[in-house]
Design a protein around this motif. Sequence first.
Motif, PDB file in Angstrom:
ATOM      1  N   ARG A 158       0.831  -1.204   0.000  1.00  0.00           N
ATOM      2  CA  ARG A 158       0.000   0.000   0.000  1.00  0.00           C
ATOM      3  C   ARG A 158       0.870   1.261   0.000  1.00  0.00           C
ATOM      4  NH1 ARG A 158      -5.355   0.779   1.258  1.00  0.00           N
ATOM      5  NH2 ARG A 158      -5.520  -1.395   1.946  1.00  0.00           N
ATOM      6  N   LYS A 166      -0.341  -0.681 -10.923  1.00  0.00           N
ATOM      7  CA  LYS A 166      -1.198  -1.853 -11.066  1.00  0.00           C
ATOM      8  C   LYS A 166      -0.850  -2.923 -10.037  1.00  0.00           C
ATOM      9  CE  LYS A 166      -2.403  -1.369 -15.956  1.00  0.00           C
ATOM     10  NZ  LYS A 166      -2.370  -1.998 -17.299  1.00  0.00           N
ATOM     11  N   GLU A 169      -2.313  -1.859  -6.763  1.00  0.00           N
ATOM     12  CA  GLU A 169      -3.760  -2.066  -6.752  1.00  0.00           C
ATOM     13  C   GLU A 169      -4.107  -3.537  -6.550  1.00  0.00           C
ATOM     14  OE1 GLU A 169      -5.154  -0.459 -10.419  1.00  0.00           O
ATOM     15  OE2 GLU A 169      -4.760   1.634  -9.851  1.00  0.00           O
TER      16      GLU A 169
END
Length: 222
Positions: A158, A166, A169
């Motif tokens: 995070r 990407k 995520e």
Amino acid sequence: IEKLGMQELDDEVLRISFRKAKKLLAQKRIVTEANDRTLLKNLGNYIGIATLSRNKPVLYVDLDLKELLYLAYEEGKLIAVAPFIAKVLEGAKVSNVFMPPNPWLMAIMRAMRELYDVPDLKLKLKFEVEVLCKHLNIKVEEIKPSTYLPNRRKPVMRDNPDFNAKAVERAIAAEAAAAKKANETKNDNRGVANDSNKPVIPNLNRYINIKMNIPELTGEAS
């Protein structure tokens, strides 16, 4: 400073450079502050010139470069630390001692190669390794990677600046899915625990005697 022939001043500037570099490396803000990263990179350049290019080693007591790389991986600081170390090692390009295949240098290059192969690492960090290899006249693919990462702490994805968006995520989504599954399992276990807390009479059949010859049931009622 070297041309002035003032060795004591030269040594003192190098000590100050090490001390300032350590202070910057210990700060969390180097991953967000571009000015600090630029200063750190310039310090790395000077340290490399003042040591390796003059055939002098970078002592572990001053900077453990290989360990710095792995700590930076764990802490999400490669974006600042890798360029700094690359600049230090760049000083070896004019050295008669620290050019490949010098064991000390190659141990650090093997660590950099291992990090280079980490999936989803930002291209900017891979480029730093490629440029350094070009300066040292070696090819990335010719460097045998180290194998320390499996034993190192995995980085928190995070807001990690070392990896592409990407990948971050995907990691956050996987983290959310794992948390949801853990919560569901916890709720299921709680339900099982509640059922197990209900009162149970042991050997209930010993206390209940069902008589099948009751007149209402057998049709013999008068």
